[in-house]
Scaffold this motif. Structure first.
Motif, PDB file in Angstrom:
ATOM      1  N   SER A 133     -15.645  36.434 -20.291  1.00 11.23           N
ATOM      2  CA  SER A 133     -15.061  37.433 -21.185  1.00 11.23           C
ATOM      3  C   SER A 133     -13.737  36.950 -21.758  1.00 11.23           C
ATOM      4  O   SER A 133     -13.185  35.927 -21.333  1.00 11.23           O
ATOM      5  CB  SER A 133     -14.842  38.750 -20.431  1.00 11.23           C
ATOM      6  N   SER A 134     -13.206  37.697 -22.691  1.00  9.28           N
ATOM      7  CA  SER A 134     -11.910  37.359 -23.293  1.00  9.28           C
ATOM      8  C   SER A 134     -10.775  37.479 -22.290  1.00  9.28           C
ATOM      9  O   SER A 134      -9.666  37.007 -22.540  1.00  9.28           O
ATOM     10  CB  SER A 134     -11.635  38.256 -24.500  1.00  9.28           C
ATOM     11  N   ALA A 135     -11.042  38.114 -21.150  1.00  8.79           N
ATOM     12  CA  ALA A 135     -10.060  38.217 -20.074  1.00  8.79           C
ATOM     13  C   ALA A 135     -10.263  37.134 -19.017  1.00  8.79           C
ATOM     14  O   ALA A 135      -9.535  37.080 -18.031  1.00  8.79           O
ATOM     15  CB  ALA A 135     -10.131  39.590 -19.419  1.00  8.79           C
ATOM     16  N   GLY A 136     -11.281  36.295 -19.188  1.00  4.36           N
ATOM     17  CA  GLY A 136     -11.538  35.223 -18.236  1.00  4.36           C
ATOM     18  C   GLY A 136     -12.344  35.647 -17.031  1.00  4.36           C
ATOM     19  O   GLY A 136     -12.270  35.007 -15.979  1.00  4.36           O
ATOM     20  N   VAL A 137     -13.145  36.690 -17.160  1.00  2.00           N
ATOM     21  CA  VAL A 137     -13.910  37.238 -16.037  1.00  2.00           C
ATOM     22  C   VAL A 137     -15.401  36.976 -16.246  1.00  2.00           C
ATOM     23  O   VAL A 137     -15.917  37.116 -17.367  1.00  2.00           O
ATOM     24  CB  VAL A 137     -13.655  38.740 -15.872  1.00  2.00           C
ATOM     25  N   LEU A 138     -16.082  36.593 -15.154  1.00  3.53           N
ATOM     26  CA  LEU A 138     -17.525  36.388 -15.169  1.00  3.53           C
ATOM     27  C   LEU A 138     -18.165  37.150 -14.018  1.00  3.53           C
ATOM     28  O   LEU A 138     -17.507  37.442 -13.020  1.00  3.53           O
ATOM     29  CB  LEU A 138     -17.890  34.906 -14.991  1.00  3.53           C
ATOM     30  N   THR A 139     -19.461  37.408 -14.153  1.00  2.00           N
ATOM     31  CA  THR A 139     -20.226  37.925 -13.033  1.00  2.00           C
ATOM     32  C   THR A 139     -20.501  36.783 -12.062  1.00  2.00           C
ATOM     33  O   THR A 139     -20.897  35.688 -12.480  1.00  2.00           O
ATOM     34  CB  THR A 139     -21.561  38.522 -13.511  1.00  2.00           C
ATOM     35  N   LEU A 140     -20.263  37.006 -10.780  1.00  3.64           N
ATOM     36  CA  LEU A 140     -20.522  36.002  -9.758  1.00  3.64           C
ATOM     37  C   LEU A 140     -22.018  35.668  -9.746  1.00  3.64           C
ATOM     38  O   LEU A 140     -22.846  36.526  -9.482  1.00  3.64           O
ATOM     39  CB  LEU A 140     -20.084  36.528  -8.389  1.00  3.64           C
ATOM     40  N   ALA A 141     -22.350  34.410 -10.043  1.00  3.54           N
ATOM     41  CA  ALA A 141     -23.760  34.006 -10.182  1.00  3.54           C
ATOM     42  C   ALA A 141     -23.952  32.613  -9.599  1.00  3.54           C
ATOM     43  O   ALA A 141     -24.318  31.674 -10.296  1.00  3.54           O
ATOM     44  CB  ALA A 141     -24.172  34.038 -11.654  1.00  3.54           C
ATOM     45  N   GLU A 142     -23.715  32.480  -8.297  1.00  5.08           N
ATOM     46  CA  GLU A 142     -23.746  31.154  -7.672  1.00  5.08           C
ATOM     47  C   GLU A 142     -25.115  30.496  -7.714  1.00  5.08           C
ATOM     48  O   GLU A 142     -25.223  29.262  -7.752  1.00  5.08           O
ATOM     49  CB  GLU A 142     -23.218  31.227  -6.235  1.00  5.08           C
ATOM     50  N   ARG A 143     -26.188  31.296  -7.716  1.00  4.16           N
ATOM     51  CA  ARG A 143     -27.530  30.712  -7.797  1.00  4.16           C
ATOM     52  C   ARG A 143     -27.733  30.021  -9.150  1.00  4.16           C
ATOM     53  O   ARG A 143     -28.266  28.915  -9.223  1.00  4.16           O
ATOM     54  CB  ARG A 143     -28.595  31.786  -7.582  1.00  4.16           C
ATOM     55  N   ARG A 144     -27.320  30.691 -10.207  1.00  3.07           N
ATOM     56  CA  ARG A 144     -27.459  30.090 -11.531  1.00  3.07           C
ATOM     57  C   ARG A 144     -26.591  28.855 -11.666  1.00  3.07           C
ATOM     58  O   ARG A 144     -27.036  27.831 -12.185  1.00  3.07           O
ATOM     59  CB  ARG A 144     -27.108  31.132 -12.604  1.00  3.07           C
ATOM     60  N   TRP A 145     -25.350  28.932 -11.193  1.00  5.50           N
ATOM     61  CA  TRP A 145     -24.447  27.786 -11.316  1.00  5.50           C
ATOM     62  C   TRP A 145     -24.928  26.595 -10.506  1.00  5.50           C
ATOM     63  O   TRP A 145     -24.740  25.445 -10.905  1.00  5.50           O
ATOM     64  CB  TRP A 145     -23.039  28.194 -10.893  1.00  5.50           C
ATOM     65  N   ALA A 146     -25.556  26.865  -9.376  1.00  4.43           N
ATOM     66  CA  ALA A 146     -26.073  25.778  -8.547  1.00  4.43           C
ATOM     67  C   ALA A 146     -27.192  25.023  -9.261  1.00  4.43           C
ATOM     68  O   ALA A 146     -27.465  23.857  -8.954  1.00  4.43           O
ATOM     69  CB  ALA A 146     -26.581  26.306  -7.210  1.00  4.43           C
ATOM     70  N   GLY A 147     -27.847  25.665 -10.208  1.00  8.61           N
ATOM     71  CA  GLY A 147     -28.946  25.032 -10.928  1.00  8.61           C
ATOM     72  C   GLY A 147     -28.511  24.210 -12.124  1.00  8.61           C
ATOM     73  O   GLY A 147     -29.357  23.668 -12.842  1.00  8.61           O
TER      74      GLY A 147
END
Length: 209
Positions: free
Chosen positions: A39-53
């Motif tokens: 986001s424009s505030a620098g916030v993301l939804t925690l998504a470690e499974r997606r990032w691991a891929g």
């Protein structure tokens, strides 16, 4: 609207805290900053499974992402609130530069209002307080943070205390949020470290990420 780019200062390589990080944590930082859904505030939804891929390493596991995220949080590059499934890149607003553009103020303010974590809202407020801008611009960007902090019951003089808590296991259920939270819930519950909430601030200086 998804982002098409991420802004990273080349001065990051003069930051001893960053260069001392393990390469896994450095990689994750760059991955977070360049996510299309940040986001424009620098916030993301925690998504470690997606990032691991995101790598071709078959050994990469969501728990490895959580380990790297904990390292980044310990050095105050990010804030993490597992209870709301949110990750904040602490200096994102500063390096993105949108606060200097009046046309972007509305988007930044809307992104801040959408943050569910009072802890991350407090970190954002500290960051905004350190930016070179008029008070009326600060009020425009972050007008409702005090109410959000009060709801958490941790309001101190100016800001709430930001706690780092690591337990042997997750004792509180992780909410299943409709917008992306379900991806994180199962892996968070299986994460042996049970990282509950991590965040904080560091001094702002040239090259500080």
């Amino acid at each position: 609207m998804t982002r098409a780019y991420g802004s990273i200062s080349s001065l990051i390589w003069r930051d001893g805290d960053f260069t001392s990080l393990p390469i896994e944590a450095q990689w994750l930082y760059f991955a977070l900053v360049t996510q299309p859904d940040i986001s424009s505030a620098g916030v993301l939804t925690l998504a470690e499974r997606r990032w691991a891929g995101y790598t071709s390493n078959p050994q990469q596991h969501p728990d490895d992402i959580m380990t790297a995220l904990e390292v980044l949080a310990d050095k105050r590059f990010v804030g993490v609130d597992v209870s709301t499934s949110e990750v904040l890149v602490r200096s994102f607003i500063r390096h993105d530069g949108g606060y200097q553009n009046t046309k972007r103020h509305k988007a930044i303010a809307a992104a801040i209002r959408s943050v569910a974590s009072p802890m991350l809202l407090a970190i954002i407020q500290r960051e905004i307080a350190n930016l070179d801008m008029e008070n009326k611009v600060r009020d425009t960007l972050c007008p409702t943070w005090r109410d959000a902090v009060s709801r958490d019951g941790e309001q101190a003089e100016g800001y709430p205390k930001v706690m780092v808590t690591v337990t042997d296991q997750v004792t509180d259920p992780v909410p299943n949020y409709e917008s992306g939270g379900s991806e994180s819930s199962s892996s968070n519950e299986s994460n042996a470290r049970g990282l509950r909430a991590v965040g904080g601030t560091r001094s702002t200086k040239a090259g500080d990420e």
